[in-house]
Write a protein that holds these residues in place. Structure first.
Motif, PDB file in Angstrom:
ATOM      1  N   PRO A 113       0.823  -1.203   0.000  1.00 11.36           N
ATOM      2  CA  PRO A 113       0.000   0.000   0.000  1.00 11.36           C
ATOM      3  C   PRO A 113       0.863   1.262   0.000  1.00 11.36           C
ATOM      4  O   PRO A 113       2.040   1.211   0.295  1.00 11.36           O
ATOM      5  N   GLY A 114       0.225   2.353  -0.314  1.00 18.43           N
ATOM      6  CA  GLY A 114       0.978   3.595  -0.379  1.00 18.43           C
ATOM      7  C   GLY A 114       1.810   3.648  -1.644  1.00 18.43           C
ATOM      8  O   GLY A 114       1.387   3.201  -2.690  1.00 18.43           O
ATOM      9  N   LEU A 115       2.995   4.178  -1.522  1.00 17.41           N
ATOM     10  CA  LEU A 115       3.861   4.330  -2.686  1.00 17.41           C
ATOM     11  C   LEU A 115       5.105   3.465  -2.603  1.00 17.41           C
ATOM     12  O   LEU A 115       6.132   3.786  -3.181  1.00 17.41           O
ATOM     13  N   ASP A 116       5.014   2.346  -1.908  1.00 24.06           N
ATOM     14  CA  ASP A 116       6.127   1.415  -1.793  1.00 24.06           C
ATOM     15  C   ASP A 116       5.975   0.324  -2.842  1.00 24.06           C
ATOM     16  O   ASP A 116       5.037  -0.463  -2.808  1.00 24.06           O
ATOM     17  N   MET A 117       6.916   0.274  -3.774  1.00 24.16           N
ATOM     18  CA  MET A 117       6.833  -0.703  -4.861  1.00 24.16           C
ATOM     19  C   MET A 117       7.354  -2.084  -4.471  1.00 24.16           C
ATOM     20  O   MET A 117       7.519  -2.939  -5.327  1.00 24.16           O
ATOM     21  N   ASN A 118       7.581  -2.313  -3.195  1.00 22.55           N
ATOM     22  CA  ASN A 118       8.059  -3.617  -2.752  1.00 22.55           C
ATOM     23  C   ASN A 118       7.004  -4.401  -1.985  1.00 22.55           C
ATOM     24  O   ASN A 118       7.321  -5.376  -1.329  1.00 22.55           O
ATOM     25  N   VAL A 119       5.737  -3.982  -2.080  1.00 23.63           N
ATOM     26  CA  VAL A 119       4.676  -4.599  -1.284  1.00 23.63           C
ATOM     27  C   VAL A 119       4.065  -5.821  -1.962  1.00 23.63           C
ATOM     28  O   VAL A 119       3.889  -6.853  -1.340  1.00 23.63           O
ATOM     29  N   THR A 120       3.729  -5.711  -3.226  1.00 23.51           N
ATOM     30  CA  THR A 120       3.068  -6.826  -3.918  1.00 23.51           C
ATOM     31  C   THR A 120       3.948  -7.345  -5.055  1.00 23.51           C
ATOM     32  O   THR A 120       4.865  -6.662  -5.513  1.00 23.51           O
ATOM     33  N   ALA A 121       3.631  -8.525  -5.526  1.00 22.97           N
ATOM     34  CA  ALA A 121       4.406  -9.139  -6.607  1.00 22.97           C
ATOM     35  C   ALA A 121       4.360  -8.270  -7.870  1.00 22.97           C
ATOM     36  O   ALA A 121       5.374  -8.104  -8.552  1.00 22.97           O
ATOM     37  N   MET A 122       3.197  -7.709  -8.194  1.00 23.22           N
ATOM     38  CA  MET A 122       3.068  -6.871  -9.385  1.00 23.22           C
ATOM     39  C   MET A 122       3.961  -5.638  -9.280  1.00 23.22           C
ATOM     40  O   MET A 122       4.713  -5.320 -10.193  1.00 23.22           O
ATOM     41  N   SER A 123       3.892  -4.945  -8.153  1.00 24.22           N
ATOM     42  CA  SER A 123       4.695  -3.725  -8.023  1.00 24.22           C
ATOM     43  C   SER A 123       6.184  -4.051  -7.962  1.00 24.22           C
ATOM     44  O   SER A 123       7.005  -3.309  -8.511  1.00 24.22           O
ATOM     45  N   ARG A 124       6.539  -5.177  -7.352  1.00 25.91           N
ATOM     46  CA  ARG A 124       7.953  -5.590  -7.324  1.00 25.91           C
ATOM     47  C   ARG A 124       8.453  -5.886  -8.736  1.00 25.91           C
ATOM     48  O   ARG A 124       9.571  -5.526  -9.096  1.00 25.91           O
ATOM     49  N   SER A 125       7.620  -6.529  -9.545  1.00 26.77           N
ATOM     50  CA  SER A 125       7.999  -6.830 -10.934  1.00 26.77           C
ATOM     51  C   SER A 125       8.230  -5.549 -11.727  1.00 26.77           C
ATOM     52  O   SER A 125       9.204  -5.434 -12.474  1.00 26.77           O
ATOM     53  N   VAL A 126       7.334  -4.601 -11.557  1.00 29.14           N
ATOM     54  CA  VAL A 126       7.478  -3.317 -12.251  1.00 29.14           C
ATOM     55  C   VAL A 126       8.727  -2.601 -11.757  1.00 29.14           C
ATOM     56  O   VAL A 126       9.517  -2.075 -12.559  1.00 29.14           O
ATOM     57  N   ALA A 127       8.943  -2.592 -10.452  1.00 35.54           N
ATOM     58  CA  ALA A 127      10.116  -1.910  -9.871  1.00 35.54           C
ATOM     59  C   ALA A 127      11.410  -2.526 -10.382  1.00 35.54           C
ATOM     60  O   ALA A 127      12.362  -1.804 -10.718  1.00 35.54           O
ATOM     61  N   THR A 128      11.469  -3.834 -10.462  1.00 36.07           N
ATOM     62  CA  THR A 128      12.669  -4.512 -10.942  1.00 36.07           C
ATOM     63  C   THR A 128      12.942  -4.147 -12.398  1.00 36.07           C
ATOM     64  O   THR A 128      14.076  -3.822 -12.765  1.00 36.07           O
ATOM     65  N   ALA A 129      11.907  -4.175 -13.220  1.00 39.02           N
ATOM     66  CA  ALA A 129      12.080  -3.869 -14.646  1.00 39.02           C
ATOM     67  C   ALA A 129      12.372  -2.380 -14.886  1.00 39.02           C
ATOM     68  O   ALA A 129      13.147  -2.035 -15.768  1.00 39.02           O
ATOM     69  N   ALA A 130      11.762  -1.517 -14.095  1.00 38.24           N
ATOM     70  CA  ALA A 130      11.911  -0.073 -14.300  1.00 38.24           C
ATOM     71  C   ALA A 130      13.213   0.475 -13.730  1.00 38.24           C
ATOM     72  O   ALA A 130      13.726   1.476 -14.217  1.00 38.24           O
ATOM     73  N   GLY A 131      13.735  -0.158 -12.692  1.00 35.12           N
ATOM     74  CA  GLY A 131      14.938   0.352 -12.046  1.00 35.12           C
ATOM     75  C   GLY A 131      14.604   1.224 -10.847  1.00 35.12           C
ATOM     76  O   GLY A 131      13.446   1.545 -10.588  1.00 35.12           O
ATOM     77  N   THR A 132      15.632   1.620 -10.123  1.00 35.73           N
ATOM     78  CA  THR A 132      15.452   2.324  -8.852  1.00 35.73           C
ATOM     79  C   THR A 132      14.952   3.761  -8.997  1.00 35.73           C
ATOM     80  O   THR A 132      14.442   4.333  -8.035  1.00 35.73           O
ATOM     81  N   SER A 133      15.077   4.338 -10.170  1.00 37.93           N
ATOM     82  CA  SER A 133      14.671   5.744 -10.329  1.00 37.93           C
ATOM     83  C   SER A 133      13.178   5.952 -10.072  1.00 37.93           C
ATOM     84  O   SER A 133      12.777   6.996  -9.556  1.00 37.93           O
ATOM     85  N   VAL A 134      12.346   4.966 -10.400  1.00 30.18           N
ATOM     86  CA  VAL A 134      10.905   5.104 -10.220  1.00 30.18           C
ATOM     87  C   VAL A 134      10.556   5.174  -8.733  1.00 30.18           C
ATOM     88  O   VAL A 134       9.779   6.032  -8.307  1.00 30.18           O
ATOM     89  N   GLN A 135      11.156   4.305  -7.920  1.00 24.91           N
ATOM     90  CA  GLN A 135      10.890   4.362  -6.481  1.00 24.91           C
ATOM     91  C   GLN A 135      11.399   5.675  -5.899  1.00 24.91           C
ATOM     92  O   GLN A 135      10.766   6.254  -5.020  1.00 24.91           O
TER      93      GLN A 135
END
Length: 138
Positions: free
Chosen positions: A1-23
């Motif tokens: 929840p919130g703006l943490d991209m490490n909470v769910t599998a979907m957001s983690r997948s996007v974060a991994t592919a997008a790189g650290t700049s998005v977080q």
């Protein structure tokens, strides 16, 4: 929840592919804006081939009175953000259906009714020409 991209599998997948700049962008948004569940915001897409990412601010199903209505309203916010940016296409995953545990039927119905309400409210005047639905769970 919130703006943490490490909470769910979907957001983690996007974060991994997008790189650290998005977080990093999300952390800046979090520090400068008061966003609540149901809101949407956008960042660049980092290393992804798309131009922008629209982020839905979600919460646990137990914290909303109607999961279907919460998803509907959140989808409307995402579509409004995409339209504000002049985007022509948007892919919407099954918001909340994975790690947060929203019922998939509520996610599907809320997403479809959100799109319908957005089109109705915008009277067809929108930059969006294509909305792709990704209705699957983790």
């Amino acid at each position: 929840p919130g703006l943490d991209m490490n909470v769910t599998a979907m957001s983690r997948s996007v974060a991994t592919a997008a790189g650290t700049s998005v977080q990093s962008e999300l952390n800046n948004i979090k520090a400068s804006r008061k966003l609540k569940p149901g809101d949407a915001c956008s960042t660049t897409a980092g290393k992804l081939p798309s131009k922008k990412i629209i982020h839905a601010i979600l919460t646990e199903p137990s914290k909303v009175s109607s999961t279907r209505k919460f998803i509907q309203d959140t989808v409307i916010q995402c579509l409004m953000e995409a339209n504000k940016l002049g985007m022509t296409s948007l892919a919407i995953p099954a918001l909340g259906a994975g790690g947060l545990g929203f019922p998939i039927a509520d996610c599907a119905e809320g997403t479809l009714s959100g799109i319908y309400e957005f089109v109705k409210q915008s009277t067809g005047k929108t930059s969006l020409k294509s909305v792709v639905l990704l209705m699957f769970t983790d």
